[in-house]
Design an enzyme around this catalytic site. Structure first.
Site, PDB file in Angstrom:
ATOM      1  N   CYS A 119       0.857  -1.191   0.000  1.00 14.42           N
ATOM      2  CA  CYS A 119       0.000   0.000   0.000  1.00 14.42           C
ATOM      3  C   CYS A 119       0.889   1.237   0.000  1.00 14.42           C
ATOM      4  CB  CYS A 119      -0.903  -0.008   1.233  1.00 14.42           C
ATOM      5  SG  CYS A 119      -1.874   1.500   1.418  1.00 14.42           S
ATOM      6  N   CYS A 123      -3.890   6.998  -2.088  1.00 16.50           N
ATOM      7  CA  CYS A 123      -5.191   6.963  -2.763  1.00 16.50           C
ATOM      8  C   CYS A 123      -6.282   7.637  -1.941  1.00 16.50           C
ATOM      9  CB  CYS A 123      -5.593   5.527  -3.079  1.00 16.50           C
ATOM     10  SG  CYS A 123      -4.397   4.664  -4.116  1.00 16.50           S
ATOM     11  N   THR A 210      -4.490   5.284   7.087  1.00 20.80           N
ATOM     12  CA  THR A 210      -3.473   4.832   6.154  1.00 20.80           C
ATOM     13  C   THR A 210      -2.420   5.915   5.937  1.00 20.80           C
ATOM     14  OG1 THR A 210      -5.067   3.427   5.018  1.00 20.80           O
ATOM     15  CG2 THR A 210      -3.070   4.004   3.799  1.00 20.80           C
ATOM     16  N   GLU A 276      -0.337   2.116   9.167  1.00 18.20           N
ATOM     17  CA  GLU A 276      -1.613   2.523   9.738  1.00 18.20           C
ATOM     18  C   GLU A 276      -1.337   3.076  11.130  1.00 18.20           C
ATOM     19  OE1 GLU A 276      -1.196  -0.829   8.746  1.00 18.20           O
ATOM     20  OE2 GLU A 276      -1.795  -0.246   6.718  1.00 18.20           O
ATOM     21  N   HIS A 311     -13.181   5.714  -3.975  1.00 16.78           N
ATOM     22  CA  HIS A 311     -12.136   4.933  -3.319  1.00 16.78           C
ATOM     23  C   HIS A 311     -12.248   3.441  -3.614  1.00 16.78           C
ATOM     24  CE1 HIS A 311      -8.754   4.560  -0.771  1.00 16.78           C
ATOM     25  NE2 HIS A 311      -9.369   3.902   0.196  1.00 16.78           N
ATOM     26  N   TYR A 315      -9.191   0.642  -5.684  1.00 20.49           N
ATOM     27  CA  TYR A 315      -8.601  -0.640  -5.304  1.00 20.49           C
ATOM     28  C   TYR A 315      -8.065  -1.427  -6.495  1.00 20.49           C
ATOM     29  CZ  TYR A 315      -9.163  -0.373  -0.340  1.00 20.49           C
ATOM     30  OH  TYR A 315      -8.998  -0.015   0.972  1.00 20.49           O
ATOM     31  N   CYS A 317      -5.414  -0.609  -7.436  1.00 24.00           N
ATOM     32  CA  CYS A 317      -4.014  -0.637  -7.004  1.00 24.00           C
ATOM     33  C   CYS A 317      -3.586  -2.057  -6.623  1.00 24.00           C
ATOM     34  CB  CYS A 317      -3.789   0.318  -5.841  1.00 24.00           C
ATOM     35  SG  CYS A 317      -4.600  -0.163  -4.290  1.00 24.00           S
ATOM     36  N   GLU A 465      -6.504  -5.272   4.192  1.00 29.12           N
ATOM     37  CA  GLU A 465      -6.968  -3.994   3.650  1.00 29.12           C
ATOM     38  C   GLU A 465      -7.931  -4.216   2.490  1.00 29.12           C
ATOM     39  OE1 GLU A 465      -4.182  -0.568   3.138  1.00 29.12           O
ATOM     40  OE2 GLU A 465      -4.760  -0.792   1.032  1.00 29.12           O
TER      41      GLU A 465
END
Length: 503
Positions: A119, A123, A210, A276, A311, A315, A317, A465
């Site tokens: 991650c 984003c 995040t 996090e 969002h 994902y 990503c 996540e």
């Protein structure tokens, strides 16, 4: 000083807060901007003097640094022209002016996943500035406020400075059967505690944020629909990450202390990681210029729904991480001399099929984006939710197949320290070898990478996540139910069946 006479730093003006942040151009500039901020961050029960230098935190900083490097290495992909400042800006700070902007965003996100294998923590900030464009505009239309211009002024400075923005959305929530104003502890949801002629004060916690410490600003916002009784909880504001009154508590990740052992093989991915943090805001001041909602509770639900539309499509990503995991699985099959075996190939095909299914739904939601009244475009909500729902499932199967191909040695392999021991290392190098022409160390490195992504530190960003980020699976199912238009589908079916019905 007491609450009636705050310190000068406490009630800094908007301009004073911007003046403390330099213009960032390179990854080195970004790293320098994190040092010496004087933040309060706890890790393993200790207050960390300089978090930027801590070995557990460094990999997450490196992942964000990659977003600066990519903008320099591939400006066509990772930058865009901003009409706000008439200059090119990092795409993570760009307003979505067309469906093509969303498509390019998805391509950039996949590339960042391929580069970092984790991650990369930007984003949520991009999706926050995207949703605030339409929400501030519509609040102003209804209430005659000035939030939209404040938002634009903030974004202009953010683009000029090239800074990072974290999203503070998730509240602890306390007793889930009670609304924010009904909680026995009023700080279970972030709220405005007082208002002055200069701004507002907020108190509460934002959970598992995040990349929260790694970023220069935090945008706090509601986490759910609100009622009139929850008016003080309807707050959106921009807060510097080093503002007085903020305390960070670093979240643990599986196998995180391997970063403190020395060496790099056992970490699997020593360079990049996620982050996090639990963030406590103890009467933190926000000047009026950085307040973008204060009491307009009826817009909270729309804001959350639109944020998730952006969002959940972000994902895609995870397909970049999926590319890395497919590559690792294919590599271990090759290192074992099994790359031509039919069932091995079939499993790799299935991994790619699942990965591309995620990408196809996400990028389709971008192509089908709709224009909002403010002029910005928003992802198709149905396809965005389908993308995220795929993400709650497919990375787990991709990981299972990668572990299948890796074999049990992935989790029973001796340590890097044993490999470096003269006597033990000789045994390891001889008997953990696969193909004769592949060094044992290379085979161990790939196995550790698979472990890292499916069980270890970066399984946080690839698996858990994927399950809970941007809402758990049931949240997507609720949105899919709301948008599935069953009555239209029944009409088409009955028409073809020859059943008479009203047009």
């Amino acid at each position: 000083m007491n609450a009636a006479t705050p310190s000068p730093r406490k009630e800094e003006s908007a301009q004073q807060r911007w003046d403390r942040i330099p213009v960032l151009k390179t990854g080195d500039d970004y790293l320098a901007s994190l040092r010496g901020r004087g933040t309060r961050l706890f890790l393993f029960g200790e207050l960390i003097d300089e978090p930027a230098d801590h070995p557990i935190i460094k990999p997450s900083i490196n992942a964000l640094r990659a977003s600066y490097d990519l903008a320099i290495d591939d400006p066509e992909l990772a930058t865009a022209w901003s009409p706000l400042i008439n200059d090119r800006v990092n795409r993570f700070l760009h307003i979505v002016e067309s469906p093509d902007d969303l498509v390019m965003k998805n391509r950039m996100q996949r590339r960042m996943g391929q580069i970092t294998g984790t991650c990369f923590q930007r984003c949520t900030g991009l999706d926050t500035i995207s949703v605030l464009h339409s929400i501030t505009y519509e609040i102003d239309e209804k209430h005659g406020t000035h939030y939209h211009q404040r938002y634009l002024d903030f974004l202009k400075e953010a683009q000029r400075k090239n800074i990072l923005i974290a999203a503070g959305m998730t509240d602890p929530k306390g007793d889930r059967s009670k609304r924010p104003a009904e909680q026995s502890d009023p700080d279970m949801f972030m709220r405005v505690t007082r208002r002055t002629d200069k701004g507002i004060y907020v108190k509460g916690v934002k959970a598992h944020m995040t990349g929260g410490w790694n970023q220069h600003w935090i945008c706090v916002m509601p986490t759910m629909n609100l009622t009139e009784a929850d008016r003080d909880y309807a707050v959106v504001g921009m807060i510097p990450g080093d503002a007085e009154g903020i305390t960070y508590i670093y979240g643990r990740q599986s196998c995180d202390t391997r970063a403190m052992e020395g060496g790099e093989i056992d970490q699997g991915n020593a360079q990049y990681g996620g982050q996090e943090v639990l963030v406590y805001f103890d009467d933190v001041f926000i000047p009026h210029e950085h307040v973008l909602m204060d009491g307009e509770y009826e817009f909270a639900q729309d804001m959350v729904a639109r944020f998730t539309a952006y969002h959940r499509a972000s994902y895609v990503c995870k397909t970049g991480l999926g590319d890395v995991l497919v590559g690792a699985a294919a590599s271990i099959a090759e290192y074992n001399g099994l790359e031509k075996v039919s069932h091995i190939r079939d499993k790799l095909v299935e991994m790619v099929h699942l990965n591309e299914t995620i990408y196809s739904s996400g990028i389709a939601s971008s192509h089908e984006a709709k224009k909002m009244p403010s002029g910005i475009y928003m992802n198709d909500a149905m396809l965005s939710n389908v993308c995220k729902h795929n993400v709650t499932r497919f990375p787990y199967e991709i990981s299972r197949l990668a572990q299948d191909l890796a074999g049990g040695i992935m989790v029973t392999m001796p340590s890097e320290q044993d490999l470096e021991n003269e006597e033990a290392g000789e045994i390891i190098r001889r008997f953990l070898k696969g193909r004769e022409d592949i060094p044992t160390e290379d085979r161990m490195r790939i196995l550790r990478l698979i472990e890292n992504m499916t069980l270890g530190r970066n399984a946080v960003g690839y698996l858990t996540e994927s399950m809970h980020g941007a809402g758990s699976p049931q949240a997507q199912r609720i949105q899919i139910l709301r948008g599935m238009e069953v009555d239209k589908k029944k009409w088409h079916a009955r028409k073809l069946a020859g059943i008479r019905q009203e047009a």
